[in-house]
Design an enzyme around this catalytic site. Sequence first.
Site, PDB file in Angstrom:
ATOM      1  N   HIS A  64       0.885  -1.259   0.080  1.00 38.23           N
ATOM      2  CA  HIS A  64       0.032   0.037   0.055  1.00 38.23           C
ATOM      3  C   HIS A  64       0.914   1.127   0.004  1.00 38.23           C
ATOM      4  O   HIS A  64       1.491   1.458   0.996  1.00 38.23           O
ATOM      5  CB  HIS A  64      -0.772   0.151   1.155  1.00 38.23           C
ATOM      6  N   ARG A  66      -0.319   4.124  -0.911  1.00 40.02           N
ATOM      7  CA  ARG A  66      -1.250   5.407  -0.309  1.00 40.02           C
ATOM      8  C   ARG A  66      -1.519   6.492  -1.075  1.00 40.02           C
ATOM      9  O   ARG A  66      -2.202   7.096  -0.546  1.00 40.02           O
ATOM     10  CB  ARG A  66      -0.847   5.704   1.109  1.00 40.02           C
ATOM     11  N   ASP A 291       2.425  -6.941   2.500  1.00 39.37           N
ATOM     12  CA  ASP A 291       1.180  -6.083   2.874  1.00 39.37           C
ATOM     13  C   ASP A 291       1.574  -4.961   3.697  1.00 39.37           C
ATOM     14  O   ASP A 291       1.170  -4.484   4.750  1.00 39.37           O
ATOM     15  CB  ASP A 291       0.175  -7.086   3.712  1.00 39.37           C
ATOM     16  N   HIS A 295       0.654   3.593   8.364  1.00 36.69           N
ATOM     17  CA  HIS A 295      -0.125   4.573   9.087  1.00 36.69           C
ATOM     18  C   HIS A 295       0.560   5.421   9.775  1.00 36.69           C
ATOM     19  O   HIS A 295       1.816   5.024  10.166  1.00 36.69           O
ATOM     20  CB  HIS A 295      -1.379   3.653   9.945  1.00 36.69           C
TER      21      HIS A 295
HETATM   22  O1  DOR Z   1      -4.166  -4.520   8.022  1.00 31.45           O
HETATM   23  C1  DOR Z   1      -4.596  -4.184   6.988  1.00 31.45           C
HETATM   24  N1  DOR Z   1      -4.008  -3.081   6.469  1.00 31.45           N
HETATM   25  N2  DOR Z   1      -5.385  -4.999   6.488  1.00 31.45           N
HETATM   26  C2  DOR Z   1      -6.070  -4.510   5.309  1.00 31.45           C
HETATM   27  O2  DOR Z   1      -6.946  -5.122   4.847  1.00 31.45           O
HETATM   28  C3  DOR Z   1      -5.996  -3.064   5.020  1.00 31.45           C
HETATM   29  C4  DOR Z   1      -4.497  -2.611   5.154  1.00 31.45           C
HETATM   30  C5  DOR Z   1      -4.459  -1.153   4.926  1.00 31.45           C
HETATM   31  O3  DOR Z   1      -4.750  -0.733   3.767  1.00 31.45           O
HETATM   32  O4  DOR Z   1      -3.958  -0.541   5.978  1.00 31.45           O
HETATM   33 ZN    ZN Z   2      -3.031  -5.213   2.148  1.00 28.12          ZN
END
Ligand code: DOR
Ligand code: ZN
Length: 421
Positions: A64, A66, A291, A295
Amino acid sequence: MGGVDLVVVGRALVGGSLVEAAVAVENGRIVGVTSPALAPPAEEVVELGAKRLLLPGMVDLHVHMREPGLEHKEDWRTGSMAAARGGVTCVFDMPNNRPPTNTCERVREKISRARSKSLVDFGVYAGYNPQPAELERCSSEFFGFKLYPDDLYSSGAEEVFRLAAKLRKPVLVHAEDPSRFRPSPLHSEARPPEAELSAARRAVELAALTGAWLHLTHVSTAAVLREASAARVALDITLDATPHHALLNESLYRGPLASIARVNPPLRGEEDREAVYESLRKGVVDAVVTDHAPHQLEEKLSQDPPPGFPGLELALHLLLREVLEGRMPLSVLELYSSRPAALAGLRKGRIAPGFDADLVVVEMREWVVKGSELVSKAKYTPFEGVKLRTATAATYVRGLLVYHEGVFAEKAVGMLVSGGG
Ligand code: DOR
Ligand code: ZN
Protein backbone atom coordinates in the site's frame (compact mmCIF):
# COMPACT_ATOMS: atom_id res chain seq x y z
CA MET A 1 35.75 2.12 -22.63
CA GLY A 2 33.65 -0.38 -24.46
CA GLY A 3 32.18 -3.63 -23.26
CA VAL A 4 28.99 -3.97 -21.27
CA ASP A 5 27.63 -1.25 -18.94
CA LEU A 6 28.24 -3.05 -15.64
CA VAL A 7 29.71 -6.26 -14.29
CA VAL A 8 29.16 -7.36 -10.69
CA VAL A 9 31.66 -9.95 -9.49
CA GLY A 10 31.19 -12.06 -6.37
CA ARG A 11 28.92 -14.58 -4.71
CA ALA A 12 25.56 -14.49 -6.45
CA LEU A 13 22.31 -16.42 -6.15
CA VAL A 14 22.13 -18.15 -9.51
CA GLY A 15 19.79 -21.04 -10.28
CA GLY A 16 19.04 -21.74 -6.65
CA SER A 17 22.56 -21.68 -5.19
CA LEU A 18 25.22 -19.20 -4.22
CA VAL A 19 28.12 -19.33 -6.68
CA GLU A 20 31.11 -17.17 -7.58
CA ALA A 21 29.95 -15.36 -10.69
CA ALA A 22 30.29 -12.34 -12.91
CA VAL A 23 26.92 -10.82 -13.77
CA ALA A 24 27.04 -8.63 -16.88
CA VAL A 25 24.45 -5.89 -17.45
CA GLU A 26 23.70 -3.94 -20.58
CA ASN A 27 20.78 -1.58 -21.30
CA GLY A 28 19.09 -2.61 -18.06
CA ARG A 29 19.13 -6.33 -18.82
CA ILE A 30 21.33 -9.14 -17.59
CA VAL A 31 23.27 -10.22 -20.67
CA GLY A 32 25.64 -12.78 -19.17
CA VAL A 33 26.26 -14.85 -16.07
CA THR A 34 29.72 -16.42 -16.20
CA SER A 35 32.56 -17.45 -13.94
CA PRO A 36 34.54 -14.39 -12.83
CA ALA A 37 37.47 -15.39 -15.06
CA LEU A 38 35.24 -15.07 -18.12
CA ALA A 39 33.73 -11.67 -17.25
CA PRO A 40 33.43 -9.39 -20.28
CA PRO A 41 35.04 -5.95 -20.28
CA ALA A 42 32.75 -3.33 -18.71
CA GLU A 43 32.40 0.41 -18.17
CA GLU A 44 32.01 -0.27 -14.45
CA VAL A 45 33.06 -3.27 -12.38
CA VAL A 46 31.70 -3.83 -8.88
CA GLU A 47 33.66 -6.32 -6.75
CA LEU A 48 31.55 -7.62 -3.88
CA GLY A 49 34.33 -9.02 -1.73
CA ALA A 50 33.92 -11.60 1.01
CA LYS A 51 31.08 -10.04 3.02
CA ARG A 52 28.60 -9.29 0.28
CA LEU A 53 26.17 -11.31 -1.83
CA LEU A 54 24.25 -10.52 -4.98
CA LEU A 55 20.56 -11.45 -5.07
CA PRO A 56 17.83 -10.81 -7.59
CA GLY A 57 15.59 -7.88 -6.70
CA MET A 58 12.55 -8.95 -4.70
CA VAL A 59 9.01 -8.70 -6.11
CA ASP A 60 6.18 -7.84 -3.70
CA LEU A 61 2.67 -8.54 -4.96
CA HIS A 62 0.92 -6.73 -2.09
CA VAL A 63 1.82 -3.23 -0.87
CA HIS A 64 0.00 0.00 0.00
CA MET A 65 1.86 3.10 -1.21
CA ARG A 66 -1.18 5.22 -0.18
CA GLU A 67 -0.89 7.80 -2.97
CA PRO A 68 -3.20 9.30 -4.08
CA GLY A 69 -5.28 10.39 -1.13
CA LEU A 70 -3.45 9.17 1.94
CA GLU A 71 -0.05 10.81 1.55
CA HIS A 72 0.13 11.56 5.25
CA LYS A 73 0.71 7.79 5.69
CA GLU A 74 3.06 7.16 2.73
CA ASP A 75 3.65 8.31 -0.84
CA TRP A 76 5.31 6.84 -3.90
CA ARG A 77 8.66 8.43 -3.03
CA THR A 78 8.84 7.23 0.58
CA GLY A 79 7.18 3.89 -0.08
CA SER A 80 9.56 3.14 -2.93
CA MET A 81 12.50 4.22 -0.74
CA ALA A 82 11.35 1.61 1.78
CA ALA A 83 11.22 -0.93 -1.04
CA ALA A 84 14.69 -0.08 -2.36
CA ARG A 85 16.17 -0.21 1.13
CA GLY A 86 14.54 -3.60 1.63
CA GLY A 87 15.94 -5.00 -1.62
CA VAL A 88 12.52 -4.92 -3.30
CA THR A 89 12.66 -3.73 -6.91
CA CYS A 90 9.08 -4.25 -8.02
CA VAL A 91 5.85 -3.67 -6.09
CA PHE A 92 2.15 -4.20 -6.84
CA ASP A 93 0.00 -1.53 -5.24
CA MET A 94 -3.41 -2.02 -3.66
CA PRO A 95 -6.47 0.07 -4.59
CA ASN A 96 -7.79 1.19 -1.17
CA ASN A 97 -6.81 4.80 -1.79
CA ARG A 98 -9.02 7.86 -1.26
CA PRO A 99 -10.92 7.70 -3.54
CA PRO A 100 -10.56 3.97 -4.29
CA THR A 101 -8.69 3.03 -7.47
CA ASN A 102 -11.70 1.45 -9.17
CA THR A 103 -12.12 3.34 -12.45
CA CYS A 104 -9.85 3.73 -15.47
CA GLU A 105 -9.37 7.39 -14.70
CA ARG A 106 -8.16 6.59 -11.20
CA VAL A 107 -5.95 3.73 -12.36
CA ARG A 108 -4.28 6.15 -14.77
CA GLU A 109 -3.97 8.87 -12.16
CA LYS A 110 -2.17 6.45 -9.84
CA ILE A 111 0.15 5.23 -12.60
CA SER A 112 1.10 8.76 -13.54
CA ARG A 113 1.93 9.64 -9.93
CA ALA A 114 3.96 6.45 -9.50
CA ARG A 115 5.87 7.15 -12.72
CA SER A 116 6.85 10.59 -11.51
CA LYS A 117 7.93 9.47 -8.02
CA SER A 118 8.74 5.76 -7.71
CA LEU A 119 12.30 4.46 -7.43
CA VAL A 120 11.17 0.90 -8.17
CA ASP A 121 9.06 -0.73 -10.84
CA PHE A 122 5.39 -1.14 -10.09
CA GLY A 123 2.07 -2.64 -11.06
CA VAL A 124 -1.35 -1.67 -9.75
CA TYR A 125 -4.62 -3.41 -8.90
CA ALA A 126 -8.14 -2.27 -9.68
CA GLY A 127 -10.52 -2.05 -6.75
CA TYR A 128 -14.11 -3.23 -6.44
CA ASN A 129 -16.52 -1.60 -8.84
CA PRO A 130 -20.10 -2.93 -8.92
CA GLN A 131 -20.02 -2.29 -12.68
CA PRO A 132 -16.58 -3.71 -13.38
CA ALA A 133 -17.05 -3.57 -17.18
CA GLU A 134 -15.95 0.07 -16.87
CA LEU A 135 -12.44 -1.29 -16.25
CA GLU A 136 -12.25 -3.33 -19.43
CA ARG A 137 -11.05 -0.49 -21.64
CA CYS A 138 -7.92 0.04 -19.49
CA SER A 139 -7.35 -3.62 -18.67
CA SER A 140 -3.80 -3.57 -20.03
CA GLU A 141 -2.89 -1.01 -17.37
CA PHE A 142 -3.63 -2.98 -14.21
CA PHE A 143 -2.44 -6.40 -13.16
CA GLY A 144 -5.51 -7.75 -11.40
CA PHE A 145 -8.55 -7.08 -9.24
CA LYS A 146 -8.56 -6.78 -5.45
CA LEU A 147 -11.56 -7.62 -3.29
CA TYR A 148 -11.74 -6.68 0.39
CA PRO A 149 -13.93 -8.56 2.90
CA ASP A 150 -17.05 -6.46 2.29
CA ASP A 151 -16.55 -6.54 -1.52
CA LEU A 152 -16.61 -10.33 -1.53
CA TYR A 153 -20.13 -10.23 -0.07
CA SER A 154 -21.38 -7.42 -2.32
CA SER A 155 -23.79 -8.04 -5.17
CA GLY A 156 -21.16 -7.36 -7.84
CA ALA A 157 -18.53 -9.85 -6.63
CA GLU A 158 -19.52 -12.55 -9.12
CA GLU A 159 -19.36 -10.01 -11.94
CA VAL A 160 -15.78 -9.14 -10.99
CA PHE A 161 -14.82 -12.83 -11.10
CA ARG A 162 -16.52 -13.19 -14.51
CA LEU A 163 -14.66 -10.21 -15.94
CA ALA A 164 -11.38 -11.46 -14.46
CA ALA A 165 -11.95 -14.84 -16.10
CA LYS A 166 -12.59 -13.16 -19.44
CA LEU A 167 -9.51 -10.97 -19.12
CA ARG A 168 -7.38 -13.78 -17.63
CA LYS A 169 -6.47 -11.67 -14.66
CA PRO A 170 -6.16 -12.67 -11.01
CA VAL A 171 -8.73 -11.73 -8.39
CA LEU A 172 -6.81 -11.09 -5.17
CA VAL A 173 -9.02 -11.76 -2.20
CA HIS A 174 -8.57 -10.61 1.36
CA ALA A 175 -10.55 -13.46 2.86
CA GLU A 176 -12.36 -12.56 6.07
CA ASP A 177 -16.12 -12.96 6.46
CA PRO A 178 -17.42 -9.91 8.38
CA SER A 179 -20.46 -11.87 9.58
CA ARG A 180 -18.05 -14.00 11.65
CA PHE A 181 -16.51 -11.03 13.47
CA ARG A 182 -17.46 -10.64 17.14
CA PRO A 183 -16.81 -8.04 19.78
CA SER A 184 -13.67 -8.81 21.75
CA PRO A 185 -10.92 -6.66 23.24
CA LEU A 186 -8.43 -9.12 21.78
CA HIS A 187 -7.97 -8.37 18.05
CA SER A 188 -7.30 -12.02 17.16
CA GLU A 189 -10.58 -13.07 18.83
CA ALA A 190 -12.56 -10.25 17.24
CA ARG A 191 -11.61 -11.55 13.78
CA PRO A 192 -11.21 -15.30 14.39
CA PRO A 193 -9.70 -17.93 12.06
CA GLU A 194 -13.21 -19.18 11.14
CA ALA A 195 -13.86 -15.82 9.47
CA GLU A 196 -10.95 -16.42 7.11
CA LEU A 197 -12.05 -19.97 6.32
CA SER A 198 -15.62 -18.91 5.64
CA ALA A 199 -14.55 -16.17 3.20
CA ALA A 200 -11.95 -18.37 1.51
CA ARG A 201 -14.70 -20.93 0.86
CA ARG A 202 -16.88 -18.27 -0.73
CA ALA A 203 -13.98 -17.11 -2.91
CA VAL A 204 -13.23 -20.68 -3.99
CA GLU A 205 -16.91 -21.13 -4.90
CA LEU A 206 -16.82 -18.02 -7.07
CA ALA A 207 -13.63 -19.24 -8.74
CA ALA A 208 -15.25 -22.62 -9.41
CA LEU A 209 -18.38 -20.95 -10.79
CA THR A 210 -16.56 -18.57 -13.12
CA GLY A 211 -13.26 -20.25 -13.94
CA ALA A 212 -11.34 -17.17 -12.77
CA TRP A 213 -7.84 -17.20 -11.33
CA LEU A 214 -8.26 -16.72 -7.57
CA HIS A 215 -5.31 -15.47 -5.56
CA LEU A 216 -5.83 -15.67 -1.79
CA THR A 217 -3.58 -13.07 -0.24
CA HIS A 218 -2.07 -13.04 3.26
CA VAL A 219 -3.36 -16.50 4.14
CA SER A 220 -2.98 -16.81 7.90
CA THR A 221 -4.55 -20.07 9.03
CA ALA A 222 -3.75 -23.77 8.79
CA ALA A 223 -7.34 -24.52 7.73
CA VAL A 224 -7.25 -22.20 4.72
CA LEU A 225 -3.84 -23.51 3.68
CA ARG A 226 -5.23 -27.03 3.83
CA GLU A 227 -8.49 -26.34 1.96
CA ALA A 228 -6.91 -24.09 -0.65
CA SER A 229 -4.19 -26.65 -1.33
CA ALA A 230 -6.88 -29.27 -1.91
CA ALA A 231 -9.02 -26.97 -4.08
CA ARG A 232 -6.15 -25.90 -6.30
CA VAL A 233 -5.78 -29.39 -7.65
CA ALA A 234 -8.87 -28.64 -9.76
CA LEU A 235 -8.97 -24.85 -9.83
CA ASP A 236 -6.71 -21.96 -10.74
CA ILE A 237 -5.81 -20.86 -7.22
CA THR A 238 -2.62 -19.23 -5.96
CA LEU A 239 -1.69 -18.17 -2.45
CA ASP A 240 0.62 -15.85 -0.64
CA ALA A 241 1.61 -15.30 2.98
CA THR A 242 3.38 -12.60 4.96
CA PRO A 243 6.49 -12.68 7.14
CA HIS A 244 4.44 -11.34 10.06
CA HIS A 245 1.95 -14.21 9.98
CA ALA A 246 4.88 -16.65 9.75
CA LEU A 247 7.03 -15.13 12.50
CA LEU A 248 4.73 -13.40 15.01
CA ASN A 249 1.73 -14.61 16.98
CA GLU A 250 -1.27 -13.22 18.83
CA SER A 251 0.66 -12.94 22.10
CA LEU A 252 1.69 -9.48 20.85
CA TYR A 253 -1.91 -8.35 21.43
CA ARG A 254 -1.38 -8.87 25.15
CA GLY A 255 1.76 -6.74 25.34
CA PRO A 256 3.09 -3.22 24.71
CA LEU A 257 3.11 -3.62 20.91
CA ALA A 258 -0.63 -4.47 20.77
CA SER A 259 -1.64 -1.36 18.79
CA ILE A 260 1.39 -1.45 16.54
CA ALA A 261 0.85 -5.15 15.76
CA ARG A 262 -2.82 -4.71 14.91
CA VAL A 263 -3.27 -6.00 11.37
CA ASN A 264 -5.95 -7.69 9.27
CA PRO A 265 -6.06 -10.63 9.15
CA PRO A 266 -4.81 -10.63 12.75
CA LEU A 267 -1.72 -12.37 14.03
CA ARG A 268 -2.90 -15.85 14.98
CA GLY A 269 -2.28 -18.52 17.60
CA GLU A 270 0.87 -20.60 17.59
CA GLU A 271 -0.61 -23.47 15.58
CA ASP A 272 -1.69 -21.25 12.70
CA ARG A 273 1.56 -19.29 12.82
CA GLU A 274 3.51 -22.49 12.54
CA ALA A 275 1.40 -23.68 9.60
CA VAL A 276 2.14 -20.42 7.75
CA TYR A 277 5.85 -20.75 8.58
CA GLU A 278 5.87 -24.31 7.22
CA SER A 279 4.06 -23.20 4.08
CA LEU A 280 6.95 -20.83 3.38
CA ARG A 281 9.59 -23.36 4.33
CA LYS A 282 8.12 -25.97 2.01
CA GLY A 283 7.11 -23.59 -0.76
CA VAL A 284 3.43 -24.50 -0.46
CA VAL A 285 2.44 -20.88 -1.01
CA ASP A 286 3.32 -19.21 -4.31
CA ALA A 287 4.65 -15.97 -2.88
CA VAL A 288 5.73 -13.99 0.15
CA VAL A 289 4.16 -10.52 0.36
CA THR A 290 4.61 -7.83 3.00
CA ASP A 291 1.19 -6.16 2.90
CA HIS A 292 3.28 -3.02 3.61
CA ALA A 293 0.46 -0.98 5.20
CA PRO A 294 1.82 2.24 6.68
CA HIS A 295 -0.20 4.49 8.98
CA GLN A 296 0.87 7.48 11.04
CA LEU A 297 2.24 6.61 14.46
CA GLU A 298 -0.36 8.93 16.05
CA GLU A 299 -3.10 6.94 14.29
CA LYS A 300 -1.64 3.67 15.54
CA LEU A 301 -1.51 4.96 19.11
CA SER A 302 -5.07 6.28 19.07
CA GLN A 303 -8.08 4.65 20.77
CA ASP A 304 -9.01 2.81 17.56
CA PRO A 305 -5.76 2.02 15.77
CA PRO A 306 -6.04 1.26 12.03
CA PRO A 307 -4.77 -2.19 10.99
CA GLY A 308 -1.40 -2.57 9.30
CA PHE A 309 2.25 -1.61 9.61
CA PRO A 310 5.19 -1.15 7.25
CA GLY A 311 7.03 -4.24 6.00
CA LEU A 312 9.06 -3.52 2.88
CA GLU A 313 12.33 -2.65 4.62
CA LEU A 314 12.49 -5.83 6.66
CA ALA A 315 10.95 -8.76 4.78
CA LEU A 316 13.99 -9.93 2.80
CA HIS A 317 16.25 -9.62 5.82
CA LEU A 318 13.81 -11.46 8.08
CA LEU A 319 13.78 -14.30 5.55
CA LEU A 320 17.59 -14.24 5.32
CA ARG A 321 17.85 -14.51 9.09
CA GLU A 322 15.77 -17.70 8.96
CA VAL A 323 18.03 -19.03 6.20
CA LEU A 324 21.33 -18.06 7.87
CA GLU A 325 20.23 -19.58 11.17
CA GLY A 326 19.39 -22.83 9.40
CA ARG A 327 15.62 -22.86 9.87
CA MET A 328 14.63 -22.22 6.27
CA PRO A 329 16.13 -23.33 2.95
CA LEU A 330 17.66 -20.76 0.60
CA SER A 331 14.82 -21.54 -1.79
CA VAL A 332 12.44 -19.50 0.38
CA LEU A 333 13.86 -16.44 -1.40
CA GLU A 334 12.26 -17.68 -4.63
CA LEU A 335 8.87 -16.99 -3.04
CA TYR A 336 9.79 -13.31 -2.87
CA SER A 337 11.44 -13.08 -6.29
CA SER A 338 11.19 -15.57 -9.16
CA ARG A 339 7.82 -17.05 -8.27
CA PRO A 340 5.82 -13.82 -7.91
CA ALA A 341 7.60 -12.48 -11.00
CA ALA A 342 6.50 -15.55 -12.94
CA LEU A 343 2.92 -15.15 -11.67
CA ALA A 344 2.93 -11.60 -13.03
CA GLY A 345 4.48 -12.75 -16.31
CA LEU A 346 7.66 -10.72 -15.79
CA ARG A 347 11.28 -11.38 -16.76
CA LYS A 348 12.33 -10.37 -13.29
CA GLY A 349 13.30 -12.06 -10.03
CA ARG A 350 16.17 -14.20 -11.32
CA ILE A 351 19.83 -13.63 -12.05
CA ALA A 352 19.84 -15.07 -15.55
CA PRO A 353 20.49 -13.79 -19.07
CA GLY A 354 17.50 -11.99 -20.56
CA PHE A 355 16.08 -10.96 -17.18
CA ASP A 356 15.86 -7.35 -16.00
CA ALA A 357 18.97 -6.27 -14.11
CA ASP A 358 17.10 -5.82 -10.83
CA LEU A 359 19.87 -6.64 -8.38
CA VAL A 360 20.42 -6.36 -4.65
CA VAL A 361 23.78 -6.30 -2.92
CA VAL A 362 23.34 -7.77 0.54
CA GLU A 363 25.94 -7.23 3.21
CA MET A 364 26.58 -9.55 6.15
CA ARG A 365 26.14 -7.18 9.07
CA GLU A 366 24.31 -7.49 12.37
CA TRP A 367 21.88 -4.77 13.28
CA VAL A 368 18.87 -4.33 15.53
CA VAL A 369 15.54 -3.25 14.06
CA LYS A 370 14.36 0.17 15.26
CA GLY A 371 11.09 1.49 13.93
CA SER A 372 12.27 5.07 14.39
CA GLU A 373 15.00 4.44 11.79
CA LEU A 374 12.75 3.22 8.99
CA VAL A 375 12.63 5.37 5.83
CA SER A 376 8.90 4.70 5.45
CA LYS A 377 6.74 7.48 6.87
CA ALA A 378 5.54 4.82 9.34
CA LYS A 379 8.34 4.76 11.89
CA TYR A 380 7.35 1.73 13.96
CA THR A 381 7.26 -2.02 13.50
CA PRO A 382 6.08 -5.11 15.40
CA PHE A 383 9.61 -6.46 14.77
CA GLU A 384 11.09 -3.78 17.09
CA GLY A 385 14.31 -5.02 18.68
CA VAL A 386 14.76 -8.05 16.41
CA LYS A 387 18.39 -8.76 15.54
CA LEU A 388 19.04 -9.18 11.82
CA ARG A 389 22.18 -10.54 10.18
CA THR A 390 22.06 -8.83 6.79
CA ALA A 391 21.43 -5.38 5.40
CA THR A 392 20.91 -3.99 1.91
CA ALA A 393 24.09 -2.28 0.67
CA ALA A 394 22.87 -1.41 -2.83
CA THR A 395 19.82 -1.86 -5.03
CA TYR A 396 19.70 -1.68 -8.83
CA VAL A 397 16.50 -1.37 -10.86
CA ARG A 398 17.11 -2.34 -14.49
CA GLY A 399 20.81 -1.62 -14.01
CA LEU A 400 20.24 1.79 -12.40
CA LEU A 401 21.54 2.31 -8.87
CA VAL A 402 18.55 3.53 -6.81
CA TYR A 403 19.96 2.89 -3.32
CA HIS A 404 23.52 2.80 -2.07
CA GLU A 405 24.71 2.82 1.55
CA GLY A 406 21.85 4.86 2.94
CA VAL A 407 21.57 7.21 -0.05
CA PHE A 408 18.67 7.17 -2.52
CA ALA A 409 18.70 8.24 -6.15
CA GLU A 410 16.90 11.52 -6.85
CA LYS A 411 15.41 10.39 -10.13
CA ALA A 412 12.21 8.34 -10.24
CA VAL A 413 13.17 5.49 -12.55
CA GLY A 414 10.24 3.18 -11.73
CA MET A 415 8.21 1.92 -14.68
CA LEU A 416 4.81 0.30 -14.99
CA VAL A 417 5.61 -3.36 -15.44
CA SER A 418 2.56 -5.25 -16.41
CA GLY A 419 -0.97 -5.28 -17.39
CA GLY A 420 -0.41 -8.93 -18.17
CA GLY A 421 -2.69 -11.48 -16.67
O1 DOR B 1 -3.96 -4.72 8.00
C1 DOR B 1 -4.47 -4.28 6.98
N1 DOR B 1 -4.15 -3.06 6.50
N2 DOR B 1 -5.39 -5.02 6.33
C2 DOR B 1 -6.12 -4.51 5.32
O2 DOR B 1 -6.95 -5.19 4.78
C3 DOR B 1 -5.92 -3.13 4.88
C4 DOR B 1 -4.58 -2.66 5.22
C5 DOR B 1 -4.47 -1.17 5.06
O3 DOR B 1 -4.74 -0.67 3.97
O4 DOR B 1 -4.05 -0.51 6.00
ZN1 ZN C 1 -3.22 -5.07 2.12
